[in-house]
Design a protein around this motif. Structure first.
Motif, PDB file in Angstrom:
ATOM      1  N   GLY A   1       7.235  19.852  60.591  1.00 13.22           N
ATOM      2  CA  GLY A   1       6.068  19.360  61.288  1.00 13.22           C
ATOM      3  C   GLY A   1       4.920  18.901  60.405  1.00 13.22           C
ATOM      4  N   ASP A   2       5.094  18.909  59.109  1.00 11.39           N
ATOM      5  CA  ASP A   2       4.034  18.513  58.177  1.00 11.39           C
ATOM      6  C   ASP A   2       4.642  17.648  57.084  1.00 11.39           C
ATOM      7  OD1 ASP A   2       1.628  18.355  56.798  1.00 11.39           O
ATOM      8  OD2 ASP A   2       1.912  20.267  55.784  1.00 11.39           O
ATOM      9  N   ALA A   3       4.049  16.493  56.853  1.00  8.52           N
ATOM     10  CA  ALA A   3       4.593  15.555  55.875  1.00  8.52           C
ATOM     11  C   ALA A   3       4.495  16.090  54.454  1.00  8.52           C
ATOM     12  CB  ALA A   3       3.865  14.217  55.974  1.00  8.52           C
ATOM     13  N   HIS A   4       3.417  16.769  54.142  1.00 10.75           N
ATOM     14  CA  HIS A   4       3.239  17.253  52.771  1.00 10.75           C
ATOM     15  C   HIS A   4       4.193  18.407  52.452  1.00 10.75           C
ATOM     16  CE1 HIS A   4      -0.100  14.597  52.065  1.00 10.75           C
ATOM     17  NE2 HIS A   4      -0.617  14.970  53.227  1.00 10.75           N
ATOM     18  N   ARG A   5       4.395  19.302  53.390  1.00 10.00           N
ATOM     19  CA  ARG A   5       5.377  20.376  53.171  1.00 10.00           C
ATOM     20  C   ARG A   5       6.787  19.812  53.080  1.00 10.00           C
ATOM     21  NH1 ARG A   5       3.399  25.284  57.096  1.00 10.00           N
ATOM     22  NH2 ARG A   5       1.431  25.609  56.025  1.00 10.00           N
ATOM     23  N   ALA A   6       7.079  18.830  53.916  1.00 12.17           N
ATOM     24  CA  ALA A   6       8.394  18.185  53.853  1.00 12.17           C
ATOM     25  C   ALA A   6       8.587  17.479  52.516  1.00 12.17           C
ATOM     26  CB  ALA A   6       8.540  17.193  55.000  1.00 12.17           C
ATOM     27  N   GLY A   7       7.539  16.846  52.008  1.00 11.05           N
ATOM     28  CA  GLY A   7       7.623  16.183  50.708  1.00 11.05           C
ATOM     29  C   GLY A   7       7.846  17.160  49.569  1.00 11.05           C
ATOM     30  N   MET A   8       7.144  18.289  49.618  1.00  3.51           N
ATOM     31  CA  MET A   8       7.331  19.301  48.569  1.00  3.51           C
ATOM     32  C   MET A   8       8.729  19.902  48.631  1.00  3.51           C
ATOM     33  SD  MET A   8       4.776  19.311  46.648  1.00  3.51           S
ATOM     34  CE  MET A   8       5.017  20.796  45.723  1.00  3.51           C
ATOM     35  N   ALA A   9       9.223  20.178  49.830  1.00  2.76           N
ATOM     36  CA  ALA A   9      10.572  20.724  49.969  1.00  2.76           C
ATOM     37  C   ALA A   9      11.615  19.707  49.508  1.00  2.76           C
ATOM     38  CB  ALA A   9      10.826  21.134  51.417  1.00  2.76           C
ATOM     39  N   THR A  10      11.414  18.456  49.843  1.00  2.00           N
ATOM     40  CA  THR A  10      12.333  17.403  49.410  1.00  2.00           C
ATOM     41  C   THR A  10      12.308  17.259  47.897  1.00  2.00           C
ATOM     42  OG1 THR A  10      12.000  16.225  51.489  1.00  2.00           O
ATOM     43  CG2 THR A  10      12.947  14.978  49.675  1.00  2.00           C
ATOM     44  N   SER A  11      11.126  17.285  47.309  1.00  2.00           N
ATOM     45  CA  SER A  11      11.023  17.187  45.851  1.00  2.00           C
ATOM     46  C   SER A  11      11.737  18.345  45.171  1.00  2.00           C
ATOM     47  CB  SER A  11       9.560  17.166  45.421  1.00  2.00           C
ATOM     48  OG  SER A  11       8.936  15.998  45.855  1.00  2.00           O
ATOM     49  N   LEU A  12      11.562  19.542  45.715  1.00  3.97           N
ATOM     50  CA  LEU A  12      12.239  20.711  45.153  1.00  3.97           C
ATOM     51  C   LEU A  12      13.751  20.559  45.242  1.00  3.97           C
ATOM     52  CD1 LEU A  12      12.005  23.584  43.971  1.00  3.97           C
ATOM     53  CD2 LEU A  12      12.017  24.412  46.329  1.00  3.97           C
ATOM     54  N   LEU A  13      14.254  20.120  46.390  1.00  4.54           N
ATOM     55  CA  LEU A  13      15.700  19.934  46.547  1.00  4.54           C
ATOM     56  C   LEU A  13      16.232  18.827  45.637  1.00  4.54           C
ATOM     57  CD1 LEU A  13      16.041  20.374  50.389  1.00  4.54           C
ATOM     58  CD2 LEU A  13      16.937  21.885  48.615  1.00  4.54           C
ATOM     59  N   VAL A  14      15.485  17.757  45.468  1.00  8.57           N
ATOM     60  CA  VAL A  14      15.910  16.669  44.575  1.00  8.57           C
ATOM     61  C   VAL A  14      16.003  17.169  43.141  1.00  8.57           C
ATOM     62  CG1 VAL A  14      15.134  14.490  43.536  1.00  8.57           C
ATOM     63  CG2 VAL A  14      15.135  14.750  46.014  1.00  8.57           C
ATOM     64  N   VAL A  15      15.004  17.923  42.692  1.00  6.91           N
ATOM     65  CA  VAL A  15      15.028  18.461  41.323  1.00  6.91           C
ATOM     66  C   VAL A  15      16.189  19.432  41.148  1.00  6.91           C
ATOM     67  CG1 VAL A  15      13.761  19.941  39.713  1.00  6.91           C
ATOM     68  CG2 VAL A  15      12.590  18.087  40.872  1.00  6.91           C
ATOM     69  N   ILE A  16      16.421  20.292  42.124  1.00  7.38           N
ATOM     70  CA  ILE A  16      17.526  21.252  42.033  1.00  7.38           C
ATOM     71  C   ILE A  16      18.861  20.522  41.980  1.00  7.38           C
ATOM     72  CG2 ILE A  16      18.790  23.011  43.332  1.00  7.38           C
ATOM     73  CD1 ILE A  16      16.052  24.091  44.228  1.00  7.38           C
ATOM     74  N   LEU A  17      19.059  19.551  42.856  1.00 10.78           N
ATOM     75  CA  LEU A  17      20.335  18.839  42.896  1.00 10.78           C
ATOM     76  C   LEU A  17      20.586  17.998  41.644  1.00 10.78           C
ATOM     77  CD1 LEU A  17      20.409  17.725  46.620  1.00 10.78           C
ATOM     78  CD2 LEU A  17      21.833  19.461  45.536  1.00 10.78           C
ATOM     79  N   LEU A  18      19.536  17.368  41.131  1.00  8.09           N
ATOM     80  CA  LEU A  18      19.720  16.490  39.974  1.00  8.09           C
ATOM     81  C   LEU A  18      19.731  17.235  38.642  1.00  8.09           C
ATOM     82  CD1 LEU A  18      17.567  13.423  41.055  1.00  8.09           C
ATOM     83  CD2 LEU A  18      20.049  13.689  41.148  1.00  8.09           C
ATOM     84  N   SER A  19      19.302  18.484  38.626  1.00 11.02           N
ATOM     85  CA  SER A  19      19.323  19.244  37.371  1.00 11.02           C
ATOM     86  C   SER A  19      20.459  20.255  37.322  1.00 11.02           C
ATOM     87  CB  SER A  19      17.986  19.963  37.176  1.00 11.02           C
ATOM     88  OG  SER A  19      17.795  20.923  38.188  1.00 11.02           O
ATOM     89  N   TYR A  20      21.331  20.258  38.310  1.00  9.53           N
ATOM     90  CA  TYR A  20      22.413  21.229  38.367  1.00  9.53           C
ATOM     91  C   TYR A  20      23.284  21.185  37.112  1.00  9.53           C
ATOM     92  CZ  TYR A  20      26.836  23.379  39.537  1.00  9.53           C
ATOM     93  OH  TYR A  20      27.960  24.138  39.493  1.00  9.53           O
ATOM     94  N   GLY A  21      23.696  20.025  36.693  1.00 11.17           N
ATOM     95  CA  GLY A  21      24.576  19.905  35.532  1.00 11.17           C
ATOM     96  C   GLY A  21      23.931  20.400  34.250  1.00 11.17           C
ATOM     97  N   HIS A  22      22.652  20.130  34.077  1.00 10.30           N
ATOM     98  CA  HIS A  22      21.944  20.593  32.883  1.00 10.30           C
ATOM     99  C   HIS A  22      21.833  22.113  32.865  1.00 10.30           C
ATOM    100  CE1 HIS A  22      20.901  16.505  31.850  1.00 10.30           C
ATOM    101  NE2 HIS A  22      20.456  16.324  33.084  1.00 10.30           N
ATOM    102  N   VAL A  23      21.521  22.697  34.013  1.00 13.79           N
ATOM    103  CA  VAL A  23      21.402  24.152  34.102  1.00 13.79           C
ATOM    104  C   VAL A  23      22.762  24.796  33.895  1.00 13.79           C
ATOM    105  CG1 VAL A  23      20.828  26.067  35.650  1.00 13.79           C
ATOM    106  CG2 VAL A  23      19.366  24.054  35.571  1.00 13.79           C
ATOM    107  N   TYR A  24      23.800  24.225  34.475  1.00 21.39           N
ATOM    108  CA  TYR A  24      25.154  24.754  34.317  1.00 21.39           C
ATOM    109  C   TYR A  24      25.572  24.757  32.844  1.00 21.39           C
ATOM    110  CZ  TYR A  24      30.188  25.232  34.780  1.00 21.39           C
ATOM    111  OH  TYR A  24      31.487  25.656  34.655  1.00 21.39           O
ATOM    112  N   ASP A  25      25.346  23.644  32.157  1.00 25.18           N
ATOM    113  CA  ASP A  25      25.698  23.575  30.739  1.00 25.18           C
ATOM    114  C   ASP A  25      24.899  24.569  29.903  1.00 25.18           C
ATOM    115  OD1 ASP A  25      27.614  21.632  31.094  1.00 25.18           O
ATOM    116  OD2 ASP A  25      26.259  19.968  30.624  1.00 25.18           O
ATOM    117  N   ALA A  26      23.619  24.717  30.189  1.00 22.15           N
ATOM    118  CA  ALA A  26      22.787  25.657  29.438  1.00 22.15           C
ATOM    119  C   ALA A  26      23.239  27.087  29.663  1.00 22.15           C
ATOM    120  CB  ALA A  26      21.323  25.497  29.823  1.00 22.15           C
ATOM    121  N   LEU A  27      23.566  27.438  30.895  1.00 21.23           N
ATOM    122  CA  LEU A  27      24.012  28.800  31.181  1.00 21.23           C
ATOM    123  C   LEU A  27      25.405  29.057  30.615  1.00 21.23           C
ATOM    124  CD1 LEU A  27      22.755  29.383  34.823  1.00 21.23           C
ATOM    125  CD2 LEU A  27      21.860  30.363  32.709  1.00 21.23           C
TER     126      LEU A  27
END
Length: 95
Positions: free
Chosen positions: A59-85
């Motif tokens: 119900g809020d554009a700014h909260r939706a944007g922050m949640a989307t940004s968080l999910l985008v960063v998590i999804l796009l950094s998965y391979g880097h985190v996996y390799d580091a771990l």
């Protein structure tokens, strides 16, 4: 009109575009820029759809944007985190 522009959230799209543009910049001499067009459009469309869905749910554009940004960063950094771990954990095989 200004209320509509105030609720426009652009950072999820910018984060999604960064992944493709960084890959293209790193490999500029090895690939044509047209190769990145399909992933760029896919990530932009995916982040926009996810942001719209989350806007309806939250119900809020700014909260939706922050949640989307968080999910985008998590999804796009998965391979880097996996390799580091994988390299950092004991008992993992060396490369």
């Amino acid at each position: 009109m200004s209320r509509k522009l105030g609720s426009l959230v652009s950072h999820p799209s910018l984060l999604a575009a960064y992944a493709v543009l960084a890959m293209l910049a790193t490999n500029a001499g090895q690939m044509r820029p047209a190769v990145g067009l399909r992933p760029l459009l896919g990530l932009l469309a995916g982040s926009a759809v996810l942001c719209l869905i989350l806007r309806l749910v939250l119900g809020d554009a700014h909260r939706a944007g922050m949640a989307t940004s968080l999910l985008v960063v998590i999804l796009l950094s998965y391979g880097h985190v996996y390799d580091a771990l994988k390299d950092a954990l004991p008992g993992s095989s060396p490369r």
